[in-house]
Write a protein that holds these residues in place. Structure first.
Motif, PDB file in Angstrom:
ATOM      1  N   ILE A  35       8.657  -8.023   1.220  1.00 23.32           N
ATOM      2  CA  ILE A  35       7.337  -7.430   1.427  1.00 23.32           C
ATOM      3  C   ILE A  35       7.225  -6.769   2.797  1.00 23.32           C
ATOM      4  N   VAL A  36       7.813  -7.369   3.820  1.00 27.21           N
ATOM      5  CA  VAL A  36       7.786  -6.753   5.153  1.00 27.21           C
ATOM      6  C   VAL A  36       8.515  -5.415   5.121  1.00 27.21           C
ATOM      7  N   LYS A  37       9.686  -5.381   4.499  1.00 25.42           N
ATOM      8  CA  LYS A  37      10.446  -4.121   4.396  1.00 25.42           C
ATOM      9  C   LYS A  37       9.679  -3.106   3.547  1.00 25.42           C
ATOM     10  N   ALA A  38       9.067  -3.553   2.466  1.00 25.70           N
ATOM     11  CA  ALA A  38       8.294  -2.643   1.610  1.00 25.70           C
ATOM     12  C   ALA A  38       7.060  -2.114   2.343  1.00 25.70           C
ATOM     13  N   SER A  39       6.456  -2.927   3.172  1.00 29.62           N
ATOM     14  CA  SER A  39       5.296  -2.457   3.938  1.00 29.62           C
ATOM     15  C   SER A  39       5.718  -1.409   4.966  1.00 29.62           C
ATOM     16  N   GLU A  40       6.917  -1.546   5.513  1.00 28.77           N
ATOM     17  CA  GLU A  40       7.445  -0.521   6.424  1.00 28.77           C
ATOM     18  C   GLU A  40       7.643   0.796   5.667  1.00 28.77           C
ATOM     19  N   THR A  41       8.142   0.706   4.446  1.00 34.21           N
ATOM     20  CA  THR A  41       8.314   1.900   3.611  1.00 34.21           C
ATOM     21  C   THR A  41       6.959   2.534   3.318  1.00 34.21           C
ATOM     22  N   THR A  42       5.967   1.714   3.027  1.00 32.91           N
ATOM     23  CA  THR A  42       4.620   2.204   2.739  1.00 32.91           C
ATOM     24  C   THR A  42       4.046   2.937   3.941  1.00 32.91           C
ATOM     25  N   ARG A  43       4.196   2.346   5.121  1.00 34.55           N
ATOM     26  CA  ARG A  43       3.694   2.988   6.342  1.00 34.55           C
ATOM     27  C   ARG A  43       4.435   4.285   6.628  1.00 34.55           C
ATOM     28  N   ALA A  44       5.736   4.306   6.378  1.00 37.91           N
ATOM     29  CA  ALA A  44       6.532   5.516   6.608  1.00 37.91           C
ATOM     30  C   ALA A  44       6.073   6.666   5.710  1.00 37.91           C
ATOM     31  N   LYS A  45       5.546   6.330   4.537  1.00 37.43           N
ATOM     32  CA  LYS A  45       5.039   7.336   3.600  1.00 37.43           C
ATOM     33  C   LYS A  45       3.568   7.673   3.878  1.00 37.43           C
TER      34      LYS A  45
END
Length: 78
Positions: A35-45
């Motif tokens: 989830i932490v890695k996915a949230s980083e992806t979300t913020r990057a988008k």
């Protein structure tokens, strides 16, 4: 619940009391990492909502999640 899941497998015999607790903690840490890695992806988008496509992209981009690629293959890319 974890103990019941483990005991549904015929190859698993008795389960020590500490085993479900350890597996539960390991699952918590795994989900937290994902989830932490996915949230980083979300913020990057520049998105505000975490979506399944963000999780898919995270799984495809992180080597530690390679074993999950088959599970997310059917999720559409956004």
């Amino acid at each position: 619940r974890i103990k019941k899941i483990m005991q549904t497998d015929e190859d698993v015999g008795k389960v020590a009391a500490a085993v479900p607790v350890i597996i539960s903690r390991a699952l918590e840490l795994f989900i937290q990492s994902l989830i932490v890695k996915a949230s980083e992806t979300t913020r990057a988008k520049h998105a505000k909502t975490l979506s399944s496509s963000h999780i898919k992209q995270t799984i495809q981009s992180e080597k530690q999640f390679d074993f999950l690629k088959d599970l997310v293959a059917s999720i559409p890319d956004v």
